[in-house]
Design a protein around this motif. Structure first.
Motif, mmCIF file in Angstrom:
data_model
loop_
_atom_site.group_PDB
_atom_site.id
_atom_site.type_symbol
_atom_site.label_atom_id
_atom_site.label_comp_id
_atom_site.label_asym_id
_atom_site.label_seq_id
_atom_site.Cartn_x
_atom_site.Cartn_y
_atom_site.Cartn_z
ATOM 1 N N GLN A 58 0.748 -1.305 -0.167
ATOM 2 C CA GLN A 58 -0.108 -0.177 -0.353
ATOM 3 C C GLN A 58 1.006 1.179 0.264
ATOM 4 O O GLN A 58 2.204 1.146 1.007
ATOM 5 N N ASP A 59 0.550 2.350 -1.093
ATOM 6 C CA ASP A 59 1.643 2.986 -0.964
ATOM 7 C C ASP A 59 0.588 4.623 -0.348
ATOM 8 O O ASP A 59 -0.416 4.402 0.231
ATOM 9 N N HIS A 60 1.394 5.575 0.034
ATOM 10 C CA HIS A 60 0.509 6.162 0.329
ATOM 11 C C HIS A 60 1.538 7.672 -0.434
ATOM 12 O O HIS A 60 2.330 8.334 -0.548
ATOM 13 N N LEU A 76 3.619 -6.190 -13.972
ATOM 14 C CA LEU A 76 2.554 -5.484 -14.821
ATOM 15 C C LEU A 76 2.138 -4.742 -12.955
ATOM 16 O O LEU A 76 1.816 -5.543 -12.181
ATOM 17 N N TYR A 77 1.948 -3.443 -12.793
ATOM 18 C CA TYR A 77 1.488 -2.195 -11.367
ATOM 19 C C TYR A 77 0.286 -1.968 -11.548
ATOM 20 O O TYR A 77 -0.050 -1.295 -11.956
ATOM 21 N N ALA A 78 -0.693 -3.342 -11.418
ATOM 22 C CA ALA A 78 -2.229 -2.460 -10.825
ATOM 23 C C ALA A 78 -2.426 -1.706 -9.533
ATOM 24 O O ALA A 78 -2.243 -1.909 -8.783
ATOM 25 N N THR A 101 2.173 13.035 -4.342
ATOM 26 C CA THR A 101 3.786 12.588 -4.188
ATOM 27 C C THR A 101 3.792 12.170 -5.602
ATOM 28 O O THR A 101 2.900 11.129 -5.131
ATOM 29 N N GLY A 102 4.993 11.529 -4.910
ATOM 30 C CA GLY A 102 5.704 9.605 -6.344
ATOM 31 C C GLY A 102 4.800 8.858 -5.533
ATOM 32 O O GLY A 102 4.792 7.519 -5.537
ATOM 33 N N GLY A 103 4.470 9.102 -3.502
ATOM 34 C CA GLY A 103 5.119 7.795 -3.211
ATOM 35 C C GLY A 103 5.425 8.496 -1.523
ATOM 36 O O GLY A 103 7.065 8.176 -1.540
ATOM 37 N N VAL A 108 -2.877 1.402 -14.955
ATOM 38 C CA VAL A 108 -1.273 0.337 -14.407
ATOM 39 C C VAL A 108 0.347 1.033 -15.308
ATOM 40 O O VAL A 108 -0.253 1.849 -16.174
ATOM 41 N N ASN A 109 0.327 0.349 -14.156
ATOM 42 C CA ASN A 109 2.380 1.159 -14.786
ATOM 43 C C ASN A 109 2.687 -0.279 -15.316
ATOM 44 O O ASN A 109 2.313 -1.415 -14.869
ATOM 45 N N ALA A 110 3.735 0.172 -16.064
ATOM 46 C CA ALA A 110 4.430 -1.360 -16.823
ATOM 47 C C ALA A 110 5.725 -1.549 -15.729
ATOM 48 O O ALA A 110 6.723 -1.699 -16.310
ATOM 49 N N ARG A 111 6.289 -1.176 -14.479
ATOM 50 C CA ARG A 111 7.339 -0.996 -13.913
ATOM 51 C C ARG A 111 7.149 -1.620 -12.197
ATOM 52 O O ARG A 111 6.047 -1.484 -12.023
ATOM 53 N N PHE A 112 8.269 -1.614 -11.449
ATOM 54 C CA PHE A 112 7.625 -1.985 -10.262
ATOM 55 C C PHE A 112 7.786 -0.401 -9.502
ATOM 56 O O PHE A 112 8.190 0.681 -10.434
ATOM 57 N N GLY A 113 7.107 -0.510 -9.269
ATOM 58 C CA GLY A 113 6.333 1.391 -8.579
ATOM 59 C C GLY A 113 7.394 1.372 -6.817
ATOM 60 O O GLY A 113 8.316 0.691 -6.302
ATOM 61 N N ASP A 114 7.543 3.023 -7.116
ATOM 62 C CA ASP A 114 8.482 3.335 -6.002
ATOM 63 C C ASP A 114 7.312 4.327 -4.876
ATOM 64 O O ASP A 114 6.918 5.431 -5.172
ATOM 65 N N PRO A 115 7.747 4.320 -3.262
ATOM 66 C CA PRO A 115 7.599 2.888 -2.817
ATOM 67 C C PRO A 115 7.723 1.307 -2.421
ATOM 68 O O PRO A 115 8.263 0.672 -2.061
ATOM 69 N N GLU A 116 6.892 0.854 -3.124
ATOM 70 C CA GLU A 116 6.424 -0.150 -2.993
ATOM 71 C C GLU A 116 7.314 -1.085 -3.210
ATOM 72 O O GLU A 116 7.358 -2.194 -2.454
ATOM 73 N N THR A 117 8.287 -0.881 -4.248
ATOM 74 C CA THR A 117 9.349 -2.316 -4.179
ATOM 75 C C THR A 117 10.835 -2.369 -2.734
ATOM 76 O O THR A 117 11.087 -3.419 -2.282
HETATM 77 N N1 GLY Z 1 4.023 5.146 -6.284
HETATM 78 C C1 GLY Z 1 3.922 5.029 -7.082
HETATM 79 C C2 GLY Z 1 4.395 4.201 -7.976
HETATM 80 O O1 GLY Z 1 5.819 3.807 -8.093
HETATM 81 O O2 GLY Z 1 4.108 4.858 -9.356
#
Ligand code: GLY
Ligand code: AMP
Length: 424
Positions: free
Chosen positions: A211-213, A268-270, A225-227, A284-293
């Motif tokens: 879970q992102d914030h 695949l990041y939904a 923000t970006g997270g 949908v993102n085509a990559r790892f999330g930041d900061p979820e990774t």
């Molecule tokens: N944390 C959101 C993203 O990486 O797009």
């Protein structure tokens, strides 16, 4: 084996950290990297989307495998260019990455293949978008079609707000060409969760939930923000939900991409909204999330190198993803003013102390080493990720780690993972 990681944020630091722990002990390179990554990899000062320079680097260093972090490199066609030259690279092609780089493409694909999402309309003309927004119930969500560094989405409470957001994108071009086209979308309510999967185009393996914030301030206040932090697992996520997300979202999505002649390989990041009528995809993102990774990598037991290679080779069915049961919490520290204007070059203290707090890992985002000093060099500066026997313990450890660190203007949220705790 020599691996090049493309990118230079907290996500790439976490990927480098995990790859460095591979039993195959690969030699790591990173472009451009940051001061934290430099402790694990040889960093080369090349932008993540400078494909000719990256090609040169791969040739010179005889790199065996490339792992791409950011979407900009995917959008620039790094996977196409490298694959055409026989270089092994992890990520989707430019056309497949359109799932992230064009919201209109993505939404139209959802519609065509019955993937649950918010209702929407796509507009290429300012007047049409304004007219539609004026007569549509609010809140309404205005989205720039293209990549806008996480800033292209505005939730608008009133028609005046939507008109302003539409004009900013289509008339004032605040997102450049990314805002030439907009998607106007139905506002959904519910809890958000990010679910990531890895696929080789056949097999789909869902990663643990996170879970992102996204908002800058506690209690989900202030601008996006970006997270600012993430926890894993996402409290709202259950086994049952995982199987429904797999069945209703990931399986039809991977199938749809095949049907569209854009076979998908990579992450695949939904981004989901868990509504009363079931999960719906926001993006949908085509990559790892930041900061979820960051929390995901500290929880992943399986060798990431095995996952990456199996994905490239179409053999993902042979790899089992195993996870440490302990939850993880990642707290991001940002520069004063972020996500707005901020200054750089402030000295960062206390990262070694933080890394000594049991269970803590410090992952750098925007940092730079100059002489003997560690300096801030970005909006998101670094994060502390901690695991613990419970979410509460992980949270306590992450905040204990963060309390060791200081720099001028530093701010971070105090409530990462709190909602996860509030729930039974
Ligand atoms: N944390 C959101 C993203 O990486 O797009
Ligand atoms: P996106 O980049 O599309 O994930 O949007 C960024 C954030 O805007 C999401 O994390 C949500 O908080 C919010 N958002 C996007 N689309 C919607 C929607 N249709 N309804 C409500 N909130 C949304």
């Amino acid at each position: 084996m020599k691996i090049l990681i493309v990118g230079g944020g907290g996500r790439e630091h976490a990927l480098a950290w995990k790859l460095a722990r591979s039993p195959r002990a690969p030699q790591l390179f990173c472009a451009p990297g940051n001061a934290g990554i430099a402790e694990l990899a040889t960093c080369v000062d090349t932008a993540a989307d400078n494909i000719p320079a990256l090609l040169e680097l791969v040739r010179k260093q005889q790199i065996d495998l490339v792992v791409v972090g950011p979407e900009a490199a995917l959008a620039a066609g790094i996977v196409d260019e490298f694959t055409a030259r026989g270089i092994r690279i992890f990520g989707p092609t430019r056309e497949a990455a359109q799932i992230e780089t064009s919201k209109a493409f993505c939404k139209n694909l959802f519609r065509k293949h019955n993937i649950p999402t918010a209702g929407y309309r796509v507009f290429d003309r300012l007047e049409d978008a304004l007219r539609y927004a004026e007569k549509t119930p609010h809140p309404l969500v205005v989205k720039a079609d293209g990549l806008a560094a996480g800033k292209g989405v505005t939730v608008c409470a009133t028609p005046e707000e939507s008109a302003a957001a539409i004009e900013a994108a289509m008339k004032d071009r605040v997102f450049g060409r990314a805002g030439e086209r907009v998607v106007l979308e139905e506002f959904l309510t519910g809890e958000e969760a990010s679910i990531l999967a890895v696929t080789d185009g056949q097999t789909i393996a869902i990663l643990e939930s996170a879970q992102d914030h996204k908002r800058v301030n506690d209690g989900d206040q202030g601008p996006n923000t970006g997270g600012m932090g993430a926890c894993s697992p996402a409290s709202v996520f259950t086994e049952e939900l995982a199987s429904s997300v797999s069945r209703e979202i990931f399986v039809p999505l991977v199938h749809a991409m095949k049907m569209e002649n854009r076979p998908y390989r990579g992450i695949l990041y939904a981004g989901l909204m868990l509504t009363r009528t079931g999960p719906k995809v926001l993006e949908v993102n085509a990559r790892f999330g930041d900061p979820e990774t960051q929390p995901l990598m500290v929880r992943l037991k399986t060798d990431l190198l095995d996952i990456v290679e199996a994905t490239i080779d179409g053999k993902l069915s042979r790899v089992d993803l195993a996870w440490h049961p302990d939850p993880a919490v990642c707290v991001v520290a940002a520069s004063g003013g972020y996500p707005g204007e901020f200054s750089r070059g402030h000295e960062i203290r206390g990262t070694e102390e933080a890394a000594r707090v049991p269970g803590c890992q410090v992952f750098h985002s925007g940092t730079l080493r100059k002489g003997g000093s560690l300096l801030t060099a970005g909006g998101r500066v670094l994060s502390v990720t901690a695991t613990g026997a419970t979410m509460a313990a992980a949270r306590d450890a992450a905040y204990r780690g963060m309390s060791c660190i200081s720099f001028d203007g530093m701010h971070y949220r105090r409530d990462i993972g709190q909602r996860a705790l509030a729930r039974p």
